[in-house]
Design an enzyme around this catalytic site. Structure first.
Site, PDB file in Angstrom:
ATOM      1  N   THR A 101       7.087  -7.328 -10.287  1.00 23.48           N
ATOM      2  CA  THR A 101       6.997  -6.155 -10.227  1.00 23.48           C
ATOM      3  C   THR A 101       7.868  -5.471 -11.180  1.00 23.48           C
ATOM      4  O   THR A 101       9.053  -5.380 -10.608  1.00 23.48           O
ATOM      5  CB  THR A 101       6.756  -5.661  -8.726  1.00 23.48           C
ATOM      6  OG1 THR A 101       5.699  -6.179  -8.377  1.00 23.48           O
ATOM      7  CG2 THR A 101       6.524  -4.004  -8.823  1.00 23.48           C
ATOM      8  N   LYS A 176       0.217  -1.798 -10.652  1.00 19.11           N
ATOM      9  CA  LYS A 176       1.200  -2.253  -9.522  1.00 19.11           C
ATOM     10  C   LYS A 176       1.796  -1.184  -8.835  1.00 19.11           C
ATOM     11  O   LYS A 176       1.823  -0.960  -7.578  1.00 19.11           O
ATOM     12  CB  LYS A 176       2.012  -3.142  -9.711  1.00 19.11           C
ATOM     13  CG  LYS A 176       3.008  -3.920  -8.709  1.00 19.11           C
ATOM     14  CD  LYS A 176       1.963  -4.513  -7.449  1.00 19.11           C
ATOM     15  CE  LYS A 176       2.903  -4.876  -6.508  1.00 19.11           C
ATOM     16  NZ  LYS A 176       3.821  -6.012  -6.816  1.00 19.11           N
ATOM     17  N   LYS A 244      13.034  -1.502  -4.310  1.00 16.58           N
ATOM     18  CA  LYS A 244      13.231  -1.634  -5.688  1.00 16.58           C
ATOM     19  C   LYS A 244      11.930  -1.135  -6.388  1.00 16.58           C
ATOM     20  O   LYS A 244      11.908  -0.259  -7.271  1.00 16.58           O
ATOM     21  CB  LYS A 244      13.544  -3.016  -6.374  1.00 16.58           C
ATOM     22  CG  LYS A 244      13.438  -3.265  -7.841  1.00 16.58           C
ATOM     23  CD  LYS A 244      11.766  -3.988  -8.175  1.00 16.58           C
ATOM     24  CE  LYS A 244      11.771  -5.241  -7.721  1.00 16.58           C
ATOM     25  NZ  LYS A 244      10.363  -5.745  -8.178  1.00 16.58           N
TER      26      LYS A 244
END
Length: 294
Positions: A101, A176, A244
Site C-alpha cells: 500500500t 486502496k 502510514k
C-alpha cells in the site's frame, strides 16, 4: 512490448502477509525466488523449495515477474530505483507488481520508468489481512495497462479471490486508499461498540451475533471484533502500517481537494496508540486502548 511466459516469480517482502502470499504462489506451481534483508526470514519457504537471492537486482534479472510487498513508500523507492534496484535488473517483457500500500504518484513513477525499459508495471495493493493472505482470498486492486493485468491473471488468482482492474497506473493505489478510508472509521465504530456493550453489561459474543448480519455488518466486525473480545492483539495488520496508510490517504485526499474528517480522527487515535506502545500490535488493539480510557 515484448511478453514472456510467466513461470518464475521473484518475491520481495516476507512479512505477516507476504510470506503467506509467496507460499500460495509456490502451491500454485510457480518457481519462487525470494529476497529478504535477513535470510532467516525466508528459511520456511526455502525448505519448501524457494531460492533465496542476495539482492533485488539479481532477483529481477532472473524472474519473469517481481512482486513487492514491503512496508513504506520509502522502501518501495529504495528497492525499485537506482543502479541496484529492481528496474535496473528486470529484463524487457518482464513484469513488476508492487502490492505494497503506497502512494498513487509513486505507482505512476514506477510505471513510467518501467515503460521506458519495456517492462510491464502494475500497482496491485491488497486487502484482507493475514486471514486473506493465508487463505488466498485477498482482494486485489490493480492499476496499469489492462493487457498486463490480464497476463498476470494466474499469478493474482493464486493469492486472491476478488481481483479487479481499476484503471491506469495508480488506480490500484487510489482504490486502496478508498478501502483504508472506510476501514479507518469502521474500526473506530467496531471498537466503540464493543466497549459500549461491555459497559452495558451485555454478552459481547451475543451482541456480535445480533449485529453481525444486519446493517452494521462488516469485515472488521466479523473478523476483528472477536479478536478484540479475546484480547488477541497479534498483528494481522500492524498499527504502524495503518498509520502510514492513513497518512497517504490524507495526502492524496488533499491533492484531490476533499475533506476526510473520519479518517483524520481515526489517525489521531492510532497515533496516540502508537505513542502508548501499540505500534507493533494489530489494528484491533484500538479496543484495548479505548477500553483502558473508559
Amino acid at each position: 512490448m515484448e511478453k514472456r511466459t510467466l513461470q518464475t516469480i521473484g518475491f520481495v517482502g516476507l512479512g505477516v502477509m507476504g510470506k503467506s502470499m509467496a507460499a500460495n504462489l509456490m502451491k500454485a506451481g510457480y518457481t519462487l525466488l525470494v529476497f529478504t534483508r535477513t535470510k532467516e526470514k525466508a528459511e520456511d519457504l526455502i525448505k519448501e523449495g524457494a531460492s533465496w537471492i542476495p539482492s533485488v537486482k539479481e532477483l529481477a534479472e532472473q524472474a519473469d515477474v517481481v512482486i513487492t510487498m514491503v512496508g513504506y513508500p520509502s522502501d518501495v523507492e529504495e528497492i525499485y530505483f537506482g543502479e541496484k534496484g529492481i528496474l535496473a535488473g528486470a529484463g524487457p517483457g518482464s513484469y513488476v507488481v508492487d502490492m505494497t500500500t503506497s502512494k498513487p504518484k509513486l505507482a505512476r513513477s514506477i510505471y513510467d520508468q518501467a515503460k521506458e525499459k519495456n517492462i510491464h508495471a502494475v500497482d496491485a495493493p491488497v486487502s484482507g489481512g493475514d486471514i486473506g493472505a493465508r487463505g488466498g482470498t485477498l482482494a486485489i486492486m490493480a492499476g496499469g495497462d489492462k493487457e498486463a493485468f490480464d497476463a498476470l491473471a494466474g499469478v493474482f488468482e493464486a493469492m486472491g479471490s476478488n481481483i479487479k482492474w481499476q484503471g491506469e497506473a495508480g488506480a490500484g493505489q487510489h482504490t486502496k486508499m478508498s478501502n483504508q478510508i472506510v476501514i479507518a472509521s469502521t474500526m473506530m465504530g467496531v471498537a466503540e461498540a464493543m466497549v459500549y456493550a461491555k459497559a452495558a453489561g451485555l454478552n459481547q459474543e451475543e451482541v456480535l451475533e445480533s449485529i453481525g448480519t444486519g446493517a452494521a455488518s462488516s469485515w472488521s466486525l466479523t473478523n476483528l471484533a472477536p479478536r478484540m473480545i479475546k484480547g488477541d492483539n497479534a498483528p494481522g495488520f500492524y498499527v504502524k502500517h495503518f498509520i502510514k496508510d492513513m497518512g497517504i490517504a490524507i495526502e492524496s485526499a488533499e491533492e484531490l481537494g476533499i475533506e476526510t474528517p473520519g479518517l483524520r480522527t481515526s489517525k489521531k487515535v492510532y497515533e496516540a496508540m502508537a505513542e502508548a506502545g501499540e505500534e507493533d500490535s494489530g489494528t484491533q488493539a484500538i479496543y484495548k486502548y479505548l477500553l483502558a480510557r473508559s
